[in-house]
Design an enzyme around this catalytic site. Structure first.
Site, short mmCIF file in Angstrom:
data_model
loop_
_atom_site.label_atom_id
_atom_site.label_comp_id
_atom_site.label_asym_id
_atom_site.label_seq_id
_atom_site.Cartn_x
_atom_site.Cartn_y
_atom_site.Cartn_z
N CYS A 259 0.81 -1.12 -0.10
CA CYS A 259 -0.05 0.13 -0.05
C CYS A 259 0.85 1.20 -0.12
O CYS A 259 2.15 1.35 0.10
CB CYS A 259 -0.95 0.06 1.35
SG CYS A 259 0.08 0.11 2.78
N ARG B 59 12.03 -4.70 6.62
CA ARG B 59 13.10 -4.41 5.38
C ARG B 59 14.30 -4.57 5.91
O ARG B 59 14.63 -3.96 7.14
CB ARG B 59 12.77 -3.12 4.77
CG ARG B 59 12.35 -3.38 3.53
CD ARG B 59 11.71 -2.12 2.74
NE ARG B 59 12.15 -1.42 1.47
CZ ARG B 59 12.88 -0.29 1.68
NH1 ARG B 59 13.31 0.44 2.64
NH2 ARG B 59 13.39 0.16 0.41
N HIS C 162 5.77 6.34 -2.49
CA HIS C 162 7.16 7.01 -2.76
C HIS C 162 7.10 8.30 -3.17
O HIS C 162 8.04 9.14 -2.74
CB HIS C 162 7.57 6.34 -4.00
CG HIS C 162 7.75 4.57 -3.93
ND1 HIS C 162 7.73 3.96 -4.94
CD2 HIS C 162 8.17 4.08 -2.68
CE1 HIS C 162 8.03 2.85 -4.73
NE2 HIS C 162 8.18 2.68 -3.39
N ALA D 146 3.01 1.77 3.12
CA ALA D 146 4.30 0.69 2.88
C ALA D 146 5.49 1.31 2.23
O ALA D 146 6.47 1.39 2.45
CB ALA D 146 3.86 -0.31 2.36
S1 CFN Z 1 9.23 -0.39 -3.13
FE1 CFN Z 1 11.28 -0.42 -4.08
S2 CFN Z 1 12.63 1.10 -3.70
S3 CFN Z 1 11.13 -0.38 -6.45
FE2 CFN Z 1 12.37 -1.92 -5.48
S4 CFN Z 1 14.49 -1.27 -5.65
FE3 CFN Z 1 11.70 -3.92 -4.23
S5 CFN Z 1 9.40 -4.07 -3.65
MO1 CFN Z 1 10.70 -4.48 -1.83
S6 CFN Z 1 10.97 -2.66 -0.73
FE4 CFN Z 1 12.50 -2.72 -2.09
FE5 CFN Z 1 13.36 -0.87 -3.74
FE6 CFN Z 1 13.01 0.53 -5.76
FE7 CFN Z 1 10.29 -2.00 -3.10
S7 CFN Z 1 14.45 -1.84 -1.86
S8 CFN Z 1 12.64 -4.95 -2.72
S9 CFN Z 1 11.95 -3.99 -6.37
N1 CFN Z 1 11.70 -2.09 -3.75
C1 HCA Z 2 6.91 -3.72 0.63
C2 HCA Z 2 8.10 -4.14 1.32
C3 HCA Z 2 8.53 -5.32 0.67
C4 HCA Z 2 7.80 -6.68 0.86
C5 HCA Z 2 8.58 -7.79 0.46
C6 HCA Z 2 8.01 -8.97 0.17
C7 HCA Z 2 10.25 -5.22 0.91
O1 HCA Z 2 6.53 -3.54 -0.48
O2 HCA Z 2 6.06 -3.05 1.63
O3 HCA Z 2 6.87 -8.95 -0.40
O4 HCA Z 2 8.41 -10.02 0.42
O5 HCA Z 2 11.13 -5.22 0.01
O6 HCA Z 2 10.55 -5.51 2.35
O7 HCA Z 2 8.80 -4.91 -0.95
#
Ligand code: CFN
Ligand code: HCA
Length: 537
Positions: free
Chosen positions: A56, A90, A191, A59
Protein backbone atom coordinates in the site's frame (compact mmCIF):
# COMPACT_ATOMS: atom_id res chain seq x y z
CA UNK A 1 7.43 -26.71 -26.31
CA UNK A 2 9.73 -23.69 -26.73
CA UNK A 3 9.16 -20.38 -24.99
CA UNK A 4 7.85 -18.78 -28.15
CA UNK A 5 4.93 -21.26 -28.25
CA UNK A 6 3.43 -20.01 -24.99
CA UNK A 7 -0.06 -18.65 -25.46
CA UNK A 8 -1.11 -15.88 -23.05
CA UNK A 9 -4.82 -16.41 -23.84
CA UNK A 10 -4.61 -20.00 -22.65
CA UNK A 11 -3.06 -18.90 -19.37
CA UNK A 12 -5.86 -16.40 -18.77
CA UNK A 13 -8.64 -18.69 -20.04
CA UNK A 14 -10.11 -19.64 -16.61
CA UNK A 15 -10.75 -15.97 -15.70
CA UNK A 16 -14.17 -14.34 -16.24
CA UNK A 17 -14.26 -12.28 -19.48
CA UNK A 18 -13.96 -8.90 -17.76
CA UNK A 19 -10.91 -9.96 -15.77
CA UNK A 20 -9.39 -11.62 -18.84
CA UNK A 21 -9.73 -8.38 -20.79
CA UNK A 22 -8.14 -6.40 -17.99
CA UNK A 23 -5.23 -8.75 -17.32
CA UNK A 24 -4.37 -9.20 -20.98
CA UNK A 25 -3.31 -5.55 -21.14
CA UNK A 26 -0.79 -6.18 -18.33
CA UNK A 27 1.01 -9.03 -20.11
CA UNK A 28 3.35 -8.60 -23.04
CA UNK A 29 5.19 -11.30 -24.90
CA UNK A 30 8.60 -10.36 -26.27
CA UNK A 31 8.59 -10.45 -30.04
CA UNK A 32 11.98 -9.79 -31.52
CA UNK A 33 10.54 -9.29 -34.98
CA UNK A 34 8.38 -6.32 -33.85
CA UNK A 35 9.94 -2.90 -34.28
CA UNK A 36 9.10 -1.49 -30.86
CA UNK A 37 7.88 -2.42 -27.41
CA UNK A 38 4.13 -2.92 -27.29
CA UNK A 39 2.29 -0.81 -24.75
CA UNK A 40 1.86 -2.45 -21.35
CA UNK A 41 -0.79 -1.32 -18.90
CA UNK A 42 0.81 -0.46 -15.56
CA UNK A 43 0.25 1.62 -12.43
CA UNK A 44 -3.49 1.01 -12.52
CA UNK A 45 -5.84 -0.50 -9.98
CA UNK A 46 -5.60 -4.24 -9.25
CA UNK A 47 -8.72 -6.27 -10.08
CA UNK A 48 -10.62 -6.52 -6.76
CA UNK A 49 -10.37 -9.97 -5.20
CA UNK A 50 -7.25 -11.01 -7.06
CA UNK A 51 -4.31 -12.10 -4.90
CA UNK A 52 -1.81 -9.41 -5.82
CA UNK A 53 1.75 -9.08 -4.53
CA UNK A 54 1.36 -5.34 -4.11
CA UNK A 55 1.53 -3.36 -0.90
CA UNK A 56 0.00 0.00 0.00
CA UNK A 57 0.81 3.70 -0.08
CA UNK A 58 1.85 3.72 3.60
CA UNK A 59 4.26 0.82 2.85
CA UNK A 60 5.87 2.84 0.05
CA UNK A 61 6.19 6.01 2.12
CA UNK A 62 7.00 4.76 5.61
CA UNK A 63 8.35 1.29 4.92
CA UNK A 64 10.42 2.10 1.87
CA UNK A 65 11.47 5.74 1.70
CA UNK A 66 11.30 7.51 5.08
CA UNK A 67 11.56 4.62 7.57
CA UNK A 68 15.26 3.96 6.89
CA UNK A 69 16.35 7.54 7.80
CA UNK A 70 18.27 6.46 10.87
CA UNK A 71 18.39 9.59 13.02
CA UNK A 72 14.67 10.43 12.67
CA UNK A 73 11.97 8.88 14.82
CA UNK A 74 9.22 7.74 12.47
CA UNK A 75 5.76 7.56 14.06
CA UNK A 76 3.01 5.43 12.58
CA UNK A 77 -0.15 7.34 13.42
CA UNK A 78 -2.75 4.62 13.32
CA UNK A 79 -3.73 1.24 14.73
CA UNK A 80 -0.91 -0.86 16.14
CA UNK A 81 -1.15 -3.52 13.42
CA UNK A 82 0.13 -1.15 10.73
CA UNK A 83 3.12 -0.29 12.92
CA UNK A 84 3.81 -3.84 14.04
CA UNK A 85 3.76 -5.31 10.55
CA UNK A 86 5.93 -2.52 9.15
CA UNK A 87 8.48 -2.87 11.96
CA UNK A 88 11.79 -4.22 10.75
CA UNK A 89 10.32 -5.88 7.66
CA UNK A 90 12.97 -4.47 5.35
CA UNK A 91 16.66 -5.21 5.85
CA UNK A 92 17.79 -1.59 5.47
CA UNK A 93 20.93 -1.64 7.59
CA UNK A 94 22.25 1.37 9.47
CA UNK A 95 25.33 2.08 11.57
CA UNK A 96 26.75 4.87 13.68
CA UNK A 97 29.16 7.33 12.07
CA UNK A 98 30.85 10.72 12.72
CA UNK A 99 27.55 12.59 12.59
CA UNK A 100 25.20 10.03 14.13
CA UNK A 101 26.10 8.31 17.42
CA UNK A 102 24.55 4.88 18.18
CA UNK A 103 22.02 6.30 20.62
CA UNK A 104 20.60 8.47 17.84
CA UNK A 105 19.75 5.57 15.53
CA UNK A 106 16.00 4.90 15.65
CA UNK A 107 15.33 3.20 12.31
CA UNK A 108 14.99 -0.29 13.79
CA UNK A 109 12.54 0.89 16.46
CA UNK A 110 8.76 0.94 16.27
CA UNK A 111 6.70 3.98 17.33
CA UNK A 112 2.93 4.11 17.04
CA UNK A 113 0.02 6.08 18.49
CA UNK A 114 -1.86 2.77 18.81
CA UNK A 115 -5.22 4.28 17.83
CA UNK A 116 -8.10 2.68 19.73
CA UNK A 117 -11.84 2.74 19.09
CA UNK A 118 -12.42 5.85 21.24
CA UNK A 119 -9.60 7.67 19.35
CA UNK A 120 -11.29 6.82 16.06
CA UNK A 121 -14.58 8.20 17.38
CA UNK A 122 -13.23 11.34 19.08
CA UNK A 123 -10.10 11.95 16.98
CA UNK A 124 -6.43 11.11 17.52
CA UNK A 125 -4.78 14.54 17.30
CA UNK A 126 -4.28 14.99 21.07
CA UNK A 127 -2.83 11.52 21.37
CA UNK A 128 -0.38 12.24 18.54
CA UNK A 129 0.69 15.57 20.07
CA UNK A 130 1.27 13.89 23.44
CA UNK A 131 3.28 11.15 21.80
CA UNK A 132 5.55 13.64 20.03
CA UNK A 133 6.16 15.39 23.38
CA UNK A 134 7.09 12.07 25.01
CA UNK A 135 9.41 11.12 22.16
CA UNK A 136 11.25 14.43 22.37
CA UNK A 137 11.58 14.05 26.13
CA UNK A 138 12.82 10.46 26.06
CA UNK A 139 14.77 10.16 22.78
CA UNK A 140 15.82 13.72 21.79
CA UNK A 141 15.75 13.01 18.02
CA UNK A 142 16.97 15.63 15.53
CA UNK A 143 13.71 15.38 13.63
CA UNK A 144 10.50 13.35 13.52
CA UNK A 145 8.41 11.81 10.73
CA UNK A 146 4.68 11.26 11.18
CA UNK A 147 3.05 8.80 8.77
CA UNK A 148 -0.70 8.36 8.43
CA UNK A 149 -2.44 5.01 7.97
CA UNK A 150 -5.91 4.45 6.45
CA UNK A 151 -8.20 5.36 9.38
CA UNK A 152 -6.44 8.70 9.90
CA UNK A 153 -7.56 9.97 6.52
CA UNK A 154 -11.07 8.64 7.12
CA UNK A 155 -11.52 10.43 10.46
CA UNK A 156 -9.75 13.56 9.20
CA UNK A 157 -7.01 14.12 11.83
CA UNK A 158 -5.03 17.19 10.74
CA UNK A 159 -1.46 15.88 10.77
CA UNK A 160 -0.09 19.10 9.32
CA UNK A 161 -1.51 21.23 12.15
CA UNK A 162 -0.39 18.82 14.92
CA UNK A 163 3.11 18.60 13.41
CA UNK A 164 3.45 22.36 12.99
CA UNK A 165 2.39 23.03 16.59
CA UNK A 166 4.86 20.38 17.80
CA UNK A 167 7.65 21.99 15.79
CA UNK A 168 6.95 25.30 17.49
CA UNK A 169 6.93 23.67 20.95
CA UNK A 170 10.14 21.73 20.47
CA UNK A 171 12.15 23.58 17.84
CA UNK A 172 12.84 20.48 15.72
CA UNK A 173 11.36 19.53 12.33
CA UNK A 174 8.24 17.35 12.58
CA UNK A 175 7.42 16.25 9.06
CA UNK A 176 4.05 14.73 8.24
CA UNK A 177 3.11 12.41 5.39
CA UNK A 178 -0.52 11.96 4.36
CA UNK A 179 0.28 8.48 3.09
CA UNK A 180 -2.92 6.67 4.03
CA UNK A 181 -2.71 3.12 2.70
CA UNK A 182 -5.68 3.47 0.36
CA UNK A 183 -4.14 6.31 -1.69
CA UNK A 184 -3.14 5.53 -5.25
CA UNK A 185 -2.92 1.92 -6.39
CA UNK A 186 0.23 0.57 -4.73
CA UNK A 187 3.42 1.50 -2.85
CA UNK A 188 4.23 3.84 -5.72
CA UNK A 189 1.93 6.62 -4.45
CA UNK A 190 3.76 6.53 -1.12
CA UNK A 191 7.14 6.96 -2.80
CA UNK A 192 5.87 10.13 -4.42
CA UNK A 193 4.46 11.57 -1.18
CA UNK A 194 7.72 10.82 0.66
CA UNK A 195 9.78 12.36 -2.17
CA UNK A 196 7.76 15.58 -2.03
CA UNK A 197 8.17 16.07 1.70
CA UNK A 198 11.89 15.14 1.79
CA UNK A 199 12.50 17.62 -1.00
CA UNK A 200 10.39 20.33 0.57
CA UNK A 201 11.34 19.90 4.22
CA UNK A 202 14.85 18.42 4.41
CA UNK A 203 17.02 18.83 1.31
CA UNK A 204 18.62 22.25 1.16
CA UNK A 205 18.11 23.08 4.84
CA UNK A 206 21.70 22.27 5.86
CA UNK A 207 24.53 24.77 5.98
CA UNK A 208 27.47 22.48 6.90
CA UNK A 209 29.91 22.35 4.00
CA UNK A 210 30.29 18.99 2.25
CA UNK A 211 33.97 18.68 1.39
CA UNK A 212 35.20 16.72 -1.61
CA UNK A 213 36.32 17.31 -5.17
CA UNK A 214 33.65 15.00 -6.56
CA UNK A 215 30.60 14.80 -4.33
CA UNK A 216 27.92 12.29 -5.26
CA UNK A 217 24.54 11.54 -3.74
CA UNK A 218 23.24 8.06 -4.09
CA UNK A 219 19.47 8.04 -4.63
CA UNK A 220 17.20 5.00 -4.56
CA UNK A 221 19.64 2.78 -2.69
CA UNK A 222 18.24 1.38 0.54
CA UNK A 223 21.19 -0.61 1.85
CA UNK A 224 19.30 -3.88 1.94
CA UNK A 225 21.73 -6.45 3.35
CA UNK A 226 24.50 -3.79 3.18
CA UNK A 227 24.25 -3.13 -0.61
CA UNK A 228 25.05 0.58 -0.28
CA UNK A 229 28.15 -0.03 1.85
CA UNK A 230 29.71 -2.20 -0.84
CA UNK A 231 29.05 0.46 -3.49
CA UNK A 232 30.39 3.23 -1.27
CA UNK A 233 33.56 1.27 -0.65
CA UNK A 234 34.34 1.29 -4.38
CA UNK A 235 33.23 4.87 -5.00
CA UNK A 236 35.37 6.16 -2.14
CA UNK A 237 38.40 4.18 -3.29
CA UNK A 238 38.08 5.74 -6.72
CA UNK A 239 38.02 9.21 -5.20
CA UNK A 240 34.39 10.25 -4.83
CA UNK A 241 32.74 11.53 -1.68
CA UNK A 242 29.28 10.13 -1.04
CA UNK A 243 27.38 13.05 0.47
CA UNK A 244 24.28 11.04 1.31
CA UNK A 245 22.31 8.03 0.21
CA UNK A 246 18.52 8.17 -0.05
CA UNK A 247 17.64 6.53 2.20
CA UNK A 248 19.71 3.43 3.05
CA UNK A 249 21.91 4.16 6.09
CA UNK A 250 21.10 7.84 5.67
CA UNK A 251 20.67 10.55 8.28
CA UNK A 252 18.67 13.76 8.44
CA UNK A 253 22.04 15.34 9.29
CA UNK A 254 23.35 14.44 5.81
CA UNK A 255 20.20 14.62 3.69
CA UNK A 256 19.77 18.33 4.52
CA UNK A 257 23.12 19.03 2.80
CA UNK A 258 22.45 16.99 -0.33
CA UNK A 259 21.98 20.12 -2.44
CA UNK A 260 25.76 20.62 -2.47
CA UNK A 261 26.55 17.53 -4.56
CA UNK A 262 27.94 17.59 -8.11
CA UNK A 263 26.04 14.57 -9.38
CA UNK A 264 23.10 12.44 -8.25
CA UNK A 265 23.29 8.72 -8.98
CA UNK A 266 19.90 7.02 -9.28
CA UNK A 267 19.85 3.27 -8.58
CA UNK A 268 16.10 2.74 -8.08
CA UNK A 269 14.47 5.02 -10.58
CA UNK A 270 10.94 4.06 -9.56
CA UNK A 271 10.98 5.16 -5.93
CA UNK A 272 13.13 8.28 -6.17
CA UNK A 273 12.98 9.76 -9.68
CA UNK A 274 10.84 12.62 -8.36
CA UNK A 275 13.63 13.92 -6.10
CA UNK A 276 16.22 13.48 -8.86
CA UNK A 277 14.09 15.59 -11.19
CA UNK A 278 13.26 18.19 -8.54
CA UNK A 279 16.92 18.59 -7.52
CA UNK A 280 17.86 19.06 -11.14
CA UNK A 281 15.27 21.80 -11.51
CA UNK A 282 15.90 23.51 -8.19
CA UNK A 283 19.67 23.17 -7.77
CA UNK A 284 20.84 22.28 -11.28
CA UNK A 285 22.31 18.97 -10.09
CA UNK A 286 22.46 16.49 -12.98
CA UNK A 287 21.53 12.87 -12.44
CA UNK A 288 22.63 9.59 -13.88
CA UNK A 289 20.72 6.32 -13.89
CA UNK A 290 23.07 3.59 -12.62
CA UNK A 291 23.03 -0.14 -11.92
CA UNK A 292 25.42 -1.79 -9.50
CA UNK A 293 23.80 -5.22 -9.83
CA UNK A 294 25.89 -7.48 -12.05
CA UNK A 295 29.54 -7.43 -13.08
CA UNK A 296 29.11 -5.81 -16.51
CA UNK A 297 26.51 -3.39 -15.19
CA UNK A 298 28.85 -2.30 -12.38
CA UNK A 299 31.76 -1.83 -14.76
CA UNK A 300 29.63 0.24 -17.17
CA UNK A 301 28.27 2.29 -14.32
CA UNK A 302 31.70 3.06 -12.83
CA UNK A 303 32.98 4.10 -16.25
CA UNK A 304 29.94 6.26 -16.91
CA UNK A 305 30.31 8.11 -13.60
CA UNK A 306 33.99 8.81 -14.34
CA UNK A 307 33.04 10.07 -17.81
CA UNK A 308 30.64 12.55 -16.29
CA UNK A 309 33.56 14.37 -14.69
CA UNK A 310 35.98 13.89 -17.57
CA UNK A 311 39.00 13.71 -15.20
CA UNK A 312 41.83 11.45 -16.43
CA UNK A 313 42.98 10.54 -12.92
CA UNK A 314 39.47 9.49 -11.98
CA UNK A 315 39.21 7.38 -15.12
CA UNK A 316 42.58 5.74 -14.43
CA UNK A 317 41.65 4.94 -10.83
CA UNK A 318 38.30 3.56 -12.01
CA UNK A 319 40.10 1.14 -14.34
CA UNK A 320 42.48 0.07 -11.56
CA UNK A 321 39.63 -0.66 -9.17
CA UNK A 322 37.74 -2.57 -11.88
CA UNK A 323 40.81 -4.64 -12.70
CA UNK A 324 41.56 -5.44 -9.06
CA UNK A 325 37.97 -6.34 -8.14
CA UNK A 326 37.52 -8.47 -11.25
CA UNK A 327 40.72 -10.41 -10.58
CA UNK A 328 39.62 -11.02 -6.99
CA UNK A 329 36.18 -12.44 -7.87
CA UNK A 330 36.61 -14.21 -11.22
CA UNK A 331 37.83 -17.67 -10.03
CA UNK A 332 35.08 -18.07 -7.41
CA UNK A 333 32.42 -16.67 -9.71
CA UNK A 334 33.43 -19.19 -12.38
CA UNK A 335 32.86 -22.08 -9.94
CA UNK A 336 29.27 -21.03 -9.28
CA UNK A 337 28.68 -20.05 -12.90
CA UNK A 338 29.18 -23.68 -13.91
CA UNK A 339 26.23 -24.69 -11.70
CA UNK A 340 24.00 -21.79 -12.79
CA UNK A 341 24.67 -21.78 -16.54
CA UNK A 342 21.77 -22.91 -18.69
CA UNK A 343 19.24 -22.65 -15.86
CA UNK A 344 16.04 -20.65 -16.27
CA UNK A 345 14.31 -18.24 -13.91
CA UNK A 346 11.37 -15.92 -13.20
CA UNK A 347 12.06 -12.54 -11.63
CA UNK A 348 9.16 -10.71 -10.05
CA UNK A 349 9.89 -7.84 -7.64
CA UNK A 350 8.56 -4.35 -6.90
CA UNK A 351 9.58 -1.64 -9.31
CA UNK A 352 13.23 -1.83 -10.33
CA UNK A 353 15.07 -4.95 -9.26
CA UNK A 354 13.43 -7.28 -11.77
CA UNK A 355 15.34 -5.46 -14.48
CA UNK A 356 18.55 -4.83 -12.55
CA UNK A 357 18.94 -8.50 -11.67
CA UNK A 358 18.57 -9.58 -15.27
CA UNK A 359 22.10 -8.28 -15.84
CA UNK A 360 23.54 -10.34 -12.99
CA UNK A 361 21.63 -13.46 -14.02
CA UNK A 362 22.98 -13.08 -17.52
CA UNK A 363 26.50 -12.95 -16.08
CA UNK A 364 25.76 -16.35 -14.52
CA UNK A 365 24.52 -17.76 -17.82
CA UNK A 366 20.90 -17.91 -16.66
CA UNK A 367 17.91 -17.08 -18.80
CA UNK A 368 14.94 -15.06 -17.49
CA UNK A 369 11.74 -16.43 -19.05
CA UNK A 370 9.23 -14.35 -17.12
CA UNK A 371 9.89 -10.95 -15.54
CA UNK A 372 7.61 -8.38 -14.02
CA UNK A 373 6.98 -5.70 -11.48
CA UNK A 374 4.41 -5.19 -8.76
CA UNK A 375 3.91 -1.46 -9.23
CA UNK A 376 6.26 -0.10 -11.89
CA UNK A 377 5.13 2.52 -14.40
CA UNK A 378 5.25 2.17 -18.16
CA UNK A 379 8.65 3.81 -18.50
CA UNK A 380 10.19 1.09 -16.29
CA UNK A 381 8.95 -1.53 -18.75
CA UNK A 382 9.19 0.25 -22.05
CA UNK A 383 12.32 2.32 -21.45
CA UNK A 384 10.84 5.63 -22.41
CA UNK A 385 9.42 8.42 -20.40
CA UNK A 386 5.66 8.51 -20.02
CA UNK A 387 4.40 11.83 -18.71
CA UNK A 388 2.13 11.45 -15.68
CA UNK A 389 -1.02 13.49 -15.50
CA UNK A 390 -2.36 14.28 -12.07
CA UNK A 391 -5.95 13.34 -11.52
CA UNK A 392 -7.80 14.60 -8.49
CA UNK A 393 -6.67 17.62 -6.54
CA UNK A 394 -3.76 18.80 -8.66
CA UNK A 395 -3.06 21.76 -6.36
CA UNK A 396 -2.18 19.60 -3.43
CA UNK A 397 1.36 18.43 -3.78
CA UNK A 398 0.60 15.51 -1.50
CA UNK A 399 -1.65 13.89 -4.07
CA UNK A 400 0.52 11.75 -6.32
CA UNK A 401 -0.36 10.71 -9.80
CA UNK A 402 -3.12 8.16 -9.64
CA UNK A 403 -3.03 7.19 -13.26
CA UNK A 404 -0.56 7.56 -16.07
CA UNK A 405 -1.79 8.68 -19.43
CA UNK A 406 0.51 7.48 -22.19
CA UNK A 407 2.04 10.04 -24.49
CA UNK A 408 3.32 8.12 -27.52
CA UNK A 409 4.98 11.24 -28.95
CA UNK A 410 7.19 11.70 -25.95
CA UNK A 411 10.67 10.24 -25.91
CA UNK A 412 13.41 11.48 -23.68
CA UNK A 413 15.92 9.01 -22.31
CA UNK A 414 15.45 9.28 -18.54
CA UNK A 415 18.81 7.55 -18.17
CA UNK A 416 20.84 10.69 -18.56
CA UNK A 417 19.98 14.09 -17.24
CA UNK A 418 23.34 15.79 -17.36
CA UNK A 419 24.19 19.38 -17.84
CA UNK A 420 26.60 18.50 -20.58
CA UNK A 421 26.59 19.77 -24.15
CA UNK A 422 24.45 17.69 -26.47
CA UNK A 423 27.47 17.00 -28.73
CA UNK A 424 29.42 15.55 -25.78
CA UNK A 425 26.45 13.36 -24.88
CA UNK A 426 26.11 12.15 -28.49
CA UNK A 427 29.84 11.48 -28.60
CA UNK A 428 29.74 9.38 -25.41
CA UNK A 429 26.75 7.37 -26.63
CA UNK A 430 28.32 6.85 -30.07
CA UNK A 431 31.56 5.62 -28.54
CA UNK A 432 29.58 3.12 -26.47
CA UNK A 433 30.62 4.72 -23.16
CA UNK A 434 27.12 5.78 -22.24
CA UNK A 435 24.27 3.46 -22.94
CA UNK A 436 20.82 4.53 -23.91
CA UNK A 437 18.25 4.02 -21.17
CA UNK A 438 16.74 0.59 -21.52
CA UNK A 439 13.56 -0.54 -19.86
CA UNK A 440 12.88 -4.18 -19.13
CA UNK A 441 11.46 -5.09 -22.55
CA UNK A 442 14.64 -4.81 -24.64
CA UNK A 443 16.39 -7.21 -22.26
CA UNK A 444 13.74 -9.94 -22.40
CA UNK A 445 14.42 -13.16 -24.33
CA UNK A 446 12.37 -13.72 -27.46
CA UNK A 447 9.07 -15.33 -26.42
CA UNK A 448 9.60 -14.36 -22.78
CA UNK A 449 6.73 -12.86 -20.80
CA UNK A 450 6.76 -9.40 -19.25
CA UNK A 451 4.00 -9.13 -16.68
CA UNK A 452 2.63 -6.29 -14.56
CA UNK A 453 1.05 -6.85 -11.12
CA UNK A 454 1.08 -10.63 -11.51
CA UNK A 455 -1.26 -12.56 -9.25
CA UNK A 456 -0.93 -15.97 -7.64
CA UNK A 457 -3.06 -17.73 -10.21
CA UNK A 458 -1.03 -16.41 -13.15
CA UNK A 459 2.26 -17.20 -11.39
CA UNK A 460 1.21 -20.81 -10.88
CA UNK A 461 0.06 -21.14 -14.48
CA UNK A 462 3.29 -19.63 -15.78
CA UNK A 463 5.36 -21.98 -13.61
CA UNK A 464 3.46 -24.95 -14.96
CA UNK A 465 4.02 -23.85 -18.54
CA UNK A 466 7.62 -22.61 -18.41
CA UNK A 467 8.91 -24.91 -15.64
CA UNK A 468 11.71 -22.57 -14.53
CA UNK A 469 14.54 -23.83 -12.35
CA UNK A 470 14.19 -21.02 -9.82
CA UNK A 471 11.96 -18.08 -8.94
CA UNK A 472 13.20 -14.74 -7.63
CA UNK A 473 10.34 -13.14 -5.76
CA UNK A 474 9.01 -11.97 -2.39
CA UNK A 475 7.59 -13.54 0.75
CA UNK A 476 4.03 -13.65 -0.60
CA UNK A 477 4.73 -16.40 -3.09
CA UNK A 478 7.89 -17.92 -1.66
CA UNK A 479 6.19 -20.86 0.04
CA UNK A 480 3.64 -21.41 -2.71
CA UNK A 481 6.66 -21.83 -4.98
CA UNK A 482 8.29 -24.31 -2.61
CA UNK A 483 5.14 -26.43 -2.67
CA UNK A 484 5.53 -26.58 -6.44
CA UNK A 485 8.95 -28.18 -5.92
CA UNK A 486 10.86 -25.08 -6.95
CA UNK A 487 13.54 -23.17 -5.11
CA UNK A 488 12.79 -19.49 -4.60
CA UNK A 489 15.06 -16.67 -3.61
CA UNK A 490 13.64 -13.54 -2.00
CA UNK A 491 14.73 -10.61 -4.09
CA UNK A 492 13.44 -8.04 -1.59
CA UNK A 493 15.22 -9.17 1.57
CA UNK A 494 17.80 -11.54 0.04
CA UNK A 495 16.74 -14.17 2.65
CA UNK A 496 19.17 -12.88 5.29
CA UNK A 497 22.03 -12.73 2.77
CA UNK A 498 23.72 -9.91 0.83
CA UNK A 499 25.16 -7.54 -0.05
CA UNK A 500 24.57 -8.43 -3.70
CA UNK A 501 25.99 -5.27 -5.26
CA UNK A 502 29.18 -4.81 -7.33
CA UNK A 503 31.80 -7.51 -7.73
CA UNK A 504 31.90 -9.21 -4.33
CA UNK A 505 28.13 -9.02 -4.11
CA UNK A 506 27.84 -10.87 -7.43
CA UNK A 507 29.83 -13.76 -5.94
CA UNK A 508 27.64 -13.88 -2.82
CA UNK A 509 24.56 -13.92 -5.05
CA UNK A 510 26.02 -16.61 -7.33
CA UNK A 511 26.87 -18.75 -4.32
CA UNK A 512 23.35 -18.42 -2.87
CA UNK A 513 21.77 -19.26 -6.23
CA UNK A 514 24.10 -22.21 -6.80
CA UNK A 515 23.22 -23.56 -3.34
CA UNK A 516 19.49 -23.22 -4.03
CA UNK A 517 19.81 -24.99 -7.37
CA UNK A 518 21.88 -27.85 -5.97
CA UNK A 519 19.68 -28.66 -2.98
CA UNK A 520 18.22 -32.17 -3.47
CA UNK A 521 15.08 -31.31 -1.45
CA UNK A 522 13.24 -29.90 -4.48
CA UNK A 523 13.24 -33.24 -6.27
CA UNK A 524 11.40 -34.81 -3.32
CA UNK A 525 8.35 -32.56 -3.76
CA UNK A 526 5.63 -33.39 -6.26
CA UNK A 527 4.02 -30.27 -7.74
CA UNK A 528 0.19 -30.08 -7.51
CA UNK A 529 -0.35 -30.68 -11.23
CA UNK A 530 1.52 -33.99 -11.02
CA UNK A 531 -0.33 -35.20 -7.92
CA UNK A 532 -3.30 -37.55 -8.16
CA UNK A 533 -6.58 -36.01 -7.09
CA UNK A 534 -6.77 -37.97 -3.83
CA UNK A 535 -3.26 -36.87 -2.83
CA UNK A 536 -4.16 -33.23 -3.23
CA UNK A 537 -6.49 -33.16 -0.24
S1 CFN B 1 9.13 -0.31 -3.10
FE1 CFN B 1 11.08 -0.31 -4.23
S2 CFN B 1 12.59 1.06 -3.55
S3 CFN B 1 11.16 -0.31 -6.40
FE2 CFN B 1 12.42 -1.93 -5.66
S4 CFN B 1 14.44 -1.17 -5.50
FE3 CFN B 1 11.51 -3.79 -4.20
S5 CFN B 1 9.40 -4.02 -3.67
MO1 CFN B 1 10.61 -4.64 -1.86
S6 CFN B 1 10.82 -2.63 -0.79
FE4 CFN B 1 12.54 -2.82 -2.14
FE5 CFN B 1 13.48 -0.94 -3.58
FE6 CFN B 1 13.01 0.52 -5.65
FE7 CFN B 1 10.18 -2.19 -2.81
S7 CFN B 1 14.45 -1.81 -1.78
S8 CFN B 1 12.65 -4.87 -2.71
S9 CFN B 1 12.10 -3.94 -6.36
N1 CFN B 1 11.87 -2.02 -3.78
C1 HCA C 1 6.81 -3.55 0.78
C2 HCA C 1 8.12 -4.05 1.33
C3 HCA C 1 8.70 -5.22 0.58
C4 HCA C 1 7.91 -6.48 0.85
C5 HCA C 1 8.66 -7.72 0.50
C6 HCA C 1 7.91 -8.97 0.12
C7 HCA C 1 10.16 -5.39 1.03
O1 HCA C 1 6.60 -3.57 -0.43
O2 HCA C 1 6.00 -3.13 1.55
O3 HCA C 1 6.77 -8.93 -0.31
O4 HCA C 1 8.55 -10.02 0.23
O5 HCA C 1 11.04 -5.36 0.21
O6 HCA C 1 10.38 -5.56 2.23
O7 HCA C 1 8.68 -4.94 -0.79
Amino acid sequence: MTVTDVNVDEILAPFPDKVKKNRKKHIVKKDESASSCPQIEANTRTVPGIITQRGCCYAGCKGVVVGPIKDMVTITHGPIGCAYYSWGTRRNKARADDRTPPEQIYSAMCFSTDMQESDIVFGGEKKLAKMIDEIVEIFHPRAINVCATCPIGLIGDDLGAVSKAAEERHGIPVIHYNCEGYKGVSQSAGHHIANNQIMDRIIGKGTEKVDGKYVLNFLGEYNIGGDAWEIERLLEEIGYTVGSTLTGDSAYANIKNMHQAHLNLVQCHRSINYIAEMMETKYGIPWLKVNFIGIDATINTLREIAQCFGDDDLTARTELVIERELAAVTPELERYRKICTGKTAFVFVGGSRSHHYQYLLRNLGMEVLVAGYEFAHRDDYEGREVIPTIKGDADSKNIPELHVEPDPEMYEPPHLHLNMPKERYDELVASGILNEYRGMYPDMVNGGIMIDDANHFETEELVEVFKPDLIFTGIKDKYVTHKMGLPSKQMHSYDYSGPYTCFKGAVTFAKDVAHSLSTPAWKMITPPWEQKETEQR
